[in-house]
Design a protein around this motif. Sequence first.
Motif, short mmCIF file in Angstrom:
data_model
loop_
_atom_site.label_atom_id
_atom_site.label_comp_id
_atom_site.label_asym_id
_atom_site.label_seq_id
_atom_site.Cartn_x
_atom_site.Cartn_y
_atom_site.Cartn_z
N VAL A 60 0.84 -1.20 0.00
CA VAL A 60 0.00 0.00 0.00
C VAL A 60 0.88 1.25 0.00
CG1 VAL A 60 -1.75 1.29 1.28
CG2 VAL A 60 -1.90 -1.21 1.13
N LEU A 61 1.96 1.22 0.78
CA LEU A 61 2.87 2.36 0.81
C LEU A 61 3.46 2.62 -0.56
CD1 LEU A 61 4.57 4.54 2.12
CD2 LEU A 61 6.15 2.76 2.93
N ASP B 286 5.11 11.46 -2.74
CA ASP B 286 5.55 11.98 -1.45
C ASP B 286 5.66 10.80 -0.48
OD1 ASP B 286 5.86 13.14 1.07
OD2 ASP B 286 4.64 14.89 0.56
N PHE B 287 6.87 10.26 -0.34
CA PHE B 287 7.07 9.08 0.48
C PHE B 287 6.75 9.37 1.94
CE2 PHE B 287 9.69 6.41 3.23
CZ PHE B 287 9.41 5.15 2.74
N ASP B 288 7.18 10.52 2.44
CA ASP B 288 6.99 10.87 3.85
C ASP B 288 5.50 10.89 4.20
OD1 ASP B 288 7.14 11.80 6.40
OD2 ASP B 288 8.31 13.58 5.95
N ILE C 104 13.14 8.37 12.84
CA ILE C 104 12.41 7.96 11.65
C ILE C 104 12.09 9.16 10.78
CG2 ILE C 104 10.23 6.97 10.83
CD1 ILE C 104 10.29 5.13 13.28
N SER C 105 11.72 10.27 11.40
CA SER C 105 11.40 11.48 10.64
C SER C 105 12.61 11.96 9.86
CB SER C 105 10.92 12.57 11.59
OG SER C 105 10.65 13.76 10.88
N ARG C 106 13.78 11.95 10.50
CA ARG C 106 14.99 12.37 9.79
C ARG C 106 15.32 11.43 8.65
NH1 ARG C 106 16.88 13.66 15.14
NH2 ARG C 106 17.89 11.62 15.25
N ALA C 107 15.10 10.14 8.87
CA ALA C 107 15.38 9.16 7.80
C ALA C 107 14.47 9.39 6.61
CB ALA C 107 15.20 7.74 8.35
N LYS C 108 13.20 9.66 6.87
CA LYS C 108 12.26 9.92 5.76
C LYS C 108 12.64 11.19 5.01
CE LYS C 108 8.45 9.54 8.21
NZ LYS C 108 7.00 9.50 8.49
N GLY D 94 13.88 13.02 -1.33
CA GLY D 94 14.20 13.47 -2.68
C GLY D 94 14.62 12.37 -3.63
N GLU D 95 14.70 11.14 -3.11
CA GLU D 95 15.11 10.03 -3.97
C GLU D 95 13.94 9.56 -4.83
OE1 GLU D 95 18.20 9.03 -4.15
OE2 GLU D 95 18.84 10.39 -2.54
N ARG D 96 14.27 9.11 -6.02
CA ARG D 96 13.24 8.64 -6.95
C ARG D 96 12.62 7.34 -6.43
NH1 ARG D 96 15.78 7.10 -12.45
NH2 ARG D 96 16.52 5.44 -11.08
N PHE D 97 11.26 7.28 -6.46
CA PHE D 97 10.59 6.08 -5.99
C PHE D 97 10.53 5.06 -7.14
CE2 PHE D 97 7.04 3.27 -5.03
CZ PHE D 97 7.39 2.88 -3.75
#
Length: 395
Positions: free
Chosen positions: A18-19, A28-30, A148-152, A157-160
Motif C-alpha cells: 500500500v505504501l 511523497d514518500f513521507d 524515523i522522521s529524519r530518515a524519511k 528526494g530520492e526517486r521512488f
Amino acid sequence: MNVPHDIEDLLRELAPQVLGTLARRWGDFDAAEDAVQEALLAAAQHWPADGIPARPRAWLLQTASRRMVDRWRRDVARRDRERRAAAQPASGGAAQEDDTLTVLFLCCHPVLTPTSAIALTLRAVGGLTTAEIARAFLVPEATMAQRISRAKQRVAGERFSMPAPDERPERLRSVLRVLYLMFNEGYTGSAGDDLTRVDLSDEAIRIARLVQAAEDDAEVSGLLALMLLTDARRAARTGPSGTPVTLADQDRSLWDHARIAEGTALLDGAIGRGAVGEYQLQAAIAAIHDRAPDADATDWPQILALYELLERMTGSPVVTLNRAVAAAMVHGPSAGLAILDGIDDALPRVDQLRAYLHERAGETDLALAHYRRAAGRAINVAERRYLDAQVARLS
C-alpha cells in the motif's frame, strides 16, 4: 493493542504494498508513510471486531488515500496536485503492483545510517508503529520518532523506483547489510533485560524471505540460510531464568531442526552460483555447528579454515574474535590468546573471550580479572548475569 496473529501477519504483508502504491501515485514518500501507518492502526482497531474485509488491500489503500486527501486539502498551495492525483482511479494499474521491494530498497538507501535504515525498514516494510520500534531499541518513543522522521527526510528526494541495473547489485548489498544487522540485534540484544529481541530477528527473517523470493542472488540465499541456521538454536540459548547458555552446553534436542533443514537446503543451493560471499561463508560455519550431534563432534579445523577465509574477505575484527575461538579449539588456548593480542580492547565481548581462553589455559587469576571487567562493561542484563555467575564461580 492486542491484534490476532493472522491479522497482524496480513497487515505486515500489505503495509509496503500500500505504501508503494501511494508513494508512486502521490510522489511523497513521507506523507504516504504516515498515511499508511494511520490506516494500519485503523485496521488493527476495526478488523478484529468487524472481520477482515473481502479486499483487505483495497480497504487499506482507500483508508490511507483518504488520509492523504485530507492532508493535501490542508495545503492550499498543492490543490492542483491533489486534483491530479485524486482523478486517478484507486483500483487501477499501480494499485495492483507489489512495490514491497521498491520500498525496501528505498528504506535501505546508502544515504542512511544503519540504525536509521533499520528503524525506517521496520516501520515502512514491517508495519510496526513508532512505539513498537522504540520498545525494540529500548529508546523513548519521541527519540525514535525523530530518528524515523529524519530518515524519511533524507530519502524524500530520492526517486521512488527500483535502482537502475548498474546500481542494483550495490543497493542490494545495502539491503542485505541492514537485514543482517537487524537480525543480529534481535538475536543478541546490545542492551536490555533479555538476551534476545525476537520481534527484530523474526522480522529480519520475514523480509529476507521476501527478498530471496524475488532476487536470484546467491548471497541473498546465503543470508537467509545464515539467519535460519542461527535462529534454529534460539530455544536452547537461555536457561529457565533467561541466563545465556553457551553453544557447547546447549540441549541440541531443543534446536529447531526444520529450520536447520531449510537453511541447509538454501545454502546447498547457493554454493556454486557464482562467487562465494561473506553471508554464504557465515552460513557454512553455522551449518557445521548445527550438523554436529554434540559439541565434541564439531569440525573445528574446517570452521577455522572458513574463518580465515572470511577474515581475508571482510577484514572484520568480529571475525578475528571468532577465528581466535576456532584457533583455540584446534591448536589450544594459547593460539587463541595470541590472535587476541592485536585486538582492540574496546571491542564488545573481547574480555569475555580472553577470560574463557585464560580459564582453559589454567590461568584462573587472569580469567577472573577479565570476567570482572567484562561484567562491568556489559549492557545487556542477561549477559551481565551470566558474567557475574562466572566471577562467582571462579571466586
